[in-house]
Structures are given as C-alpha cells and as structure tokens.
Design a protein around this motif. Structure first.
Motif, PDB file in Angstrom:
ATOM      1  N   ASP A   6       0.835  -1.211   0.000  1.00  0.00           N
ATOM      2  CA  ASP A   6       0.000   0.000   0.000  1.00  0.00           C
ATOM      3  C   ASP A   6       0.862   1.250   0.000  1.00  0.00           C
ATOM      4  OD1 ASP A   6      -2.233  -1.500   0.030  1.00  0.00           O
ATOM      5  OD2 ASP A   6      -2.911  -0.946   2.044  1.00  0.00           O
ATOM      6  N   TRP A   7       1.890   1.233   0.830  1.00  0.00           N
ATOM      7  CA  TRP A   7       2.759   2.411   0.936  1.00  0.00           C
ATOM      8  C   TRP A   7       3.501   2.660  -0.369  1.00  0.00           C
ATOM      9  CZ3 TRP A   7       5.442   2.366   6.442  1.00  0.00           C
ATOM     10  CH2 TRP A   7       4.459   2.650   7.401  1.00  0.00           C
TER      11      TRP A   7
ATOM     12  N   GLU B 114       2.567   1.821  -3.328  1.00  0.00           N
ATOM     13  CA  GLU B 114       1.605   2.328  -4.309  1.00  0.00           C
ATOM     14  C   GLU B 114       1.314   3.802  -4.060  1.00  0.00           C
ATOM     15  OE1 GLU B 114      -2.624   0.602  -4.877  1.00  0.00           O
ATOM     16  OE2 GLU B 114      -1.161  -0.886  -5.594  1.00  0.00           O
ATOM     17  N   ALA B 115       1.111   4.145  -2.779  1.00  0.00           N
ATOM     18  CA  ALA B 115       0.806   5.534  -2.428  1.00  0.00           C
ATOM     19  C   ALA B 115       1.942   6.452  -2.868  1.00  0.00           C
ATOM     20  CB  ALA B 115       0.572   5.646  -0.924  1.00  0.00           C
TER      21      ALA B 115
ATOM     22  N   ARG C 112      -3.697  -1.328  11.359  1.00  0.00           N
ATOM     23  CA  ARG C 112      -4.198  -2.149  10.251  1.00  0.00           C
ATOM     24  C   ARG C 112      -4.730  -3.489  10.758  1.00  0.00           C
ATOM     25  NH1 ARG C 112      -2.914  -2.306   4.664  1.00  0.00           N
ATOM     26  NH2 ARG C 112      -3.598  -4.333   3.896  1.00  0.00           N
TER      27      ARG C 112
END
Ligand SMILES: *Cc1c(COP(=O)(O)O)cnc(C)c1O
Length: 483
Positions: free
Chosen positions: A54-55, A57-58, A80
């Motif tokens: 996720d990180w 991608e962000a 999370r």
C-alpha cells in the motif's frame, strides 16, 4: 538479532520508494515480534506485505508520505491489524425510526433467548433425540407443542424464514396443480420475494382471480377446477389498497375452499401472537384468528412482530402439516438448533403476556411511552450538538416511527427524535448532511439515521443504551466544510 535502524527521513517523492524497508527487515523488528505473539506469524506477515505494498503504491502516486521508522511502522501495522480483526458483522444504533428494520437485522432477541442460544452452542443437545425412548427424535417436536398451545393449531413446523414457509407449503400441497389467489394479493416483499415467482418456483400454476382493487367470492368459486389443489390468501403486509375495494375475508374463503374439498393457506407475513390493539397499537391479524376463521395452514415470520429469531412458522391442521413435513424441501429449509433454542425461549415468554412489554424487546420498543422517548431526546441532544459542531443546529422534535418489515405499513407511531440541520442552508446542504450521516456511520458502533426534509433525523424510540451512545460521540469526525 535486532534489525538495523530504519531511515525516518522524508525527502522528494522519487527517492522515497527506495527508503521503504523490505518485508524481511520489518519482520525482524522487535515491535513486530510482539504482534507475532498476539496474532500469529502467518497473519502478521501477510499484513506486513500488504502494508508495504500500500505504501509503495501511495508513493508511486505521489500521495501521502509515511514515517518509515520502527515506531511509525509498528503503529501503522497495529492499526491495520486492529481494523482487520474487527468483525464485519457488528452492532449498530438503529435510529431510523423503523423498529423491525430488515437491513438492520429485524427483531432484537429477549435475554432469555440469548441465554438459550449460548447454552445450545456450548454443549450437545437433544436436538433430534427422544430422551424418553433413547431413539431418534424430531427437531420440530421441541417447539411444536408450545406453538400449538399459543396459536390453537393442531400441528406446527418451523423452517428458515417465512419465504421458505410459503414456498414449502405451496410445493408440498400443490405441485403440478393449480393455486387460486386474488390479483390484489400478489405481493412483492423486499424485491426478491414475489408471490408469482414463488408459485413458479414451487412448480404450481397460479390462477389469478379478481382485479387489483376488487375480488369477490364468485371469482374464487368460478376458478375452481379439477386441477385446483389450494386456495391462498396473502396478507398485503407492506401496502394498502384504499378506496373502491373488495376482498374476500378468511371465513368466506375457507367456506369456498372447504366446499370444494380444498385447503386454505393464509400467508400472514408478520403474524403477531398477541392482539396489538390492547397496547393502543393498530391491530395486526393473528394466526389464532386466521385458524379460527377456518384457515387450514397459516405461515408467518419468527423475527417480525413475534420478536424472535429468523424463522418461518407453519401452523395448521395435522393432515396438511404432516404432508408439509414429509416434503424433501423441508429438510433443505430446516432450522438450526440455535434458531430452535431462541424460538422456544421467545415463545415461552408469551405464556406470561402481562410481562411481554418489558421482556420482549420488539413489544417494549413499540409500546415505549412517548414521554420517555421525548425525555431521552432532550437528554442526548446537548452531547450531540457538541459532537457535530457549530456548523449544525440540533433540535428535538416530533417524529413518526414505523413498525417495519411490512407490518402495518400505513400506521405510524408518534415518537420523538433529533433533527440535525445545517445552520447555513444552501447548495451544499444535502452533501453536508450526507457527510455527517457517513461520520455517524463511521463511529465504533455505527449510528444509522435518515436524511429527509433537509435534516438528518435520529428517532430515539429504539435507543436503549443512552450511555454507550453518548460515550462515543466525542470521537465523531465531521470534516468542517468551507462555506
Ligand atoms: C415478510 C413477509 C414474507 C417473507 O417473510 P421472511 O420471514 O422475510 O422470509 C412473506 N409474506 C409476507 C406477507 C410477508 O409480510
């Protein structure tokens, strides 16, 4: 062996991708070892991978920048994991004004039923075991006597819900033959239960008689043929036909059916076991009345006005119930021991009707005194006003509750509630109310109200735990909107 310290500096966006630690490095952090102990290595490892993905991608999208030091990772990971571990099915505050809200789980079970369900879960039970003979028993026998005692029926059986009760009844008594029903009663309930579709699914030919607004006795008489197996009456539970109307009542219909040697089945939908008129509520037909009027089979829900678990009750003459029990669909639609435990405990409360309005939550909420609801609204309003902030105005006022689940659709119950309105009304009003409604739904115990007439309305008839409601309000996160 402890991992080397991680870089927590935050620089330009392209560079940052490189700074994200590897999965292996994160898994070696002491803070993660603690999470392994608490939640297991497999689950935590999966969450570490997902978090880092996720990180990554962000960052690729140039979005937010995260601190990648040990504390930052541990905090993000814990948050999370906590959110992943929160059950998907959770309690909510139903302040919609609809007491039996199908989407919010309909009837709340009485304490006695909750205890009975817990007991049935913890230990083996005599679910299908006859303790007298030591032989195999019938699970229906656990509640049949009680259902018959309360309804006056000769026999009874229980299935998964009232939709299955209707389907099973029609399939067992009329497969490959004809069922006569009035055009004014071809109901649709909640979009997926439509009488014509149920008939088709049960493998019967539906013979519609009369018109939308008027059906007469002769319509039924004329429709009987050698192929007719059943006459059906459906309680129009979620709508009302008003004006120039005529319907054939149960007693008349029973006479016509019996005259032709046919059974009459009545789908009551809600089927209250007590006369609601005694509490000042609108009268809802009871299975007792339907049977006394000559119905041979009556079907109704367990989690509507009866106030118990999701179930479909089929009551009536021994001959027909016996046929219904033997149909193969009965096995497919049978209820679990948990349902039977809850149902038996709920039904047992009806032996002491004087206490129903305190012990049966559905009746307690429906008969709640208006002064009590009003006082409650006044009591919680200040905390709500603080929580929603200065952009909203919070006022108490009169609202109207409904019973819900198709019961008594046109009768509304005077209630008290809270109206939350935008102080500055204008173009963005609807959107701001929706944002507020979403914020209330995002609370740990989501609060469900309804938006109408430029207000977010909370009906307090169904609020019983005031302390829990107020306690979580300071956590309400309403984004202040520029206006
Ligand atoms: C509610 C209702 C049903 C369906 O009952 P469920 O318990 O929801 O399956 C069927 N017929 C009528 C008339 C109803 O009101």
């Amino acid at each position: 062996m402890s991992a080397p310290p991680l870089d927590s500096t935050v620089r330009g966006s392209k560079m940052q991708l490189k700074e994200l630690p590897s999965v292996d490095r994160v898994l070696k952090l002491p803070a993660v070892a603690v999470l392994f102990d608490a939640h297991g290595r497999t689950f935590v490892t999966g969450e570490v991978r997902a978090l880092l993905l996720d990180w990554r991608e962000a960052r690729l999208l140039g979005k937010s920048v995260h601190a990648v030091d040990e504390a930052g990772i541990a905090a993000a990971l814990s948050a999370r994991i906590e959110s992943r571990l929160t059950p998907e099915l959770k309690p909510v505050f139903n302040l919609t004004g609809t007491v039996l809200h199908t989407n919010l789980g309909r009837a709340l079970l009485p304490d006695e039923a909750i205890v009975a369900v817990a007991q049935a879960m913890r230990a083996p039970t005599n679910l299908e075991f006859d303790l007298d003979s030591g032989a195999r028993g019938d699970r229906d026998a656990l509640v049949e006597e009680l259902v018959c005692e309360l309804t006056g029926a000769q026999a009874a059986t229980v299935v998964n819900n009232n939709a299955s009760a209707v389907l099973l009844t029609i399939a067992a008594l009329a497969a490959k033959r004809e069922v006569i029903v009035s055009r004014g009663e071809l109901v649709e309930i909640g979009g997926s239960f439509r009488m014509p579709d149920v008939m088709k699914c049960a493998g019967v030919k539906m013979i519609e008689v009369g018109t939308t607004n008027r059906t007469h006795a002769r319509d039924f008489v004329d429709a009987v043929t050698a192929r007719t197996a059943l006459v059906m009456k459906v309680h129009p539970s979620n709508y009302a036909v008003k004006g120039f109307t005529a319907a054939v009542d149960e007693a008349q219909l029973a006479d016509i059916a019996h005259g032709a040697g046919l059974p009459l089945a009545v789908d009551l939908g809600s089927g209250s076991l007590v006369d609601l008129a005694q509490y000042g509520l609108p009268h809802e037909p009871t299975p007792q009345e339907a049977l006394a009027n000559g119905a041979d089979i009556v079907t109704f829900s367990g989690d509507k006005l009866l106030g118990g678990p999701q179930a479909g009750l089929i009551v009536g003459k021994r001959e027909w119930i016996g046929k219904i029990k033997k149909h193969p669909l009965k096995r497919a639609l049978r209820v679990s021991k948990l349902t039977l435990a809850a149902l038996e405990a709920t039904l047992a409360l009806y032996r002491h009707p004087e206490q129903l309005t305190t012990r049966l939550p559905t009746l307690r909420l429906l008969t709640r005194p208006l002064v009590e609801i009003d006082a409650l609204a006044r009591s919680v309003a200040p905390a709500l006003a603080r929580a929603v902030g200065a952009q909203f105005e919070v006022v108490c006022g009169a609202v109207q509750s409904q019973i819900g689940s198709g019961s008594l659709p046109v009768d509304l119950l005077p209630s008290a509630g809270i109206f939350i309105r935008c102080r500055k009304e204008g173009k963005g009003t609807g959107r701001r109310l929706n944002v507020l409604a979403a914020a209330l739904r995002a609370l740990p115990v989501p609060v469900i109200g309804r938006v109408a007439d430029n207000a977010l309305i909370l009906d307090l008839r169904t609020l019983e735990d005031e302390a829990a409601f107020v306690a979580q309000l300071p956590g309400l996160n309403v984004r202040p909107t520029a206006s």
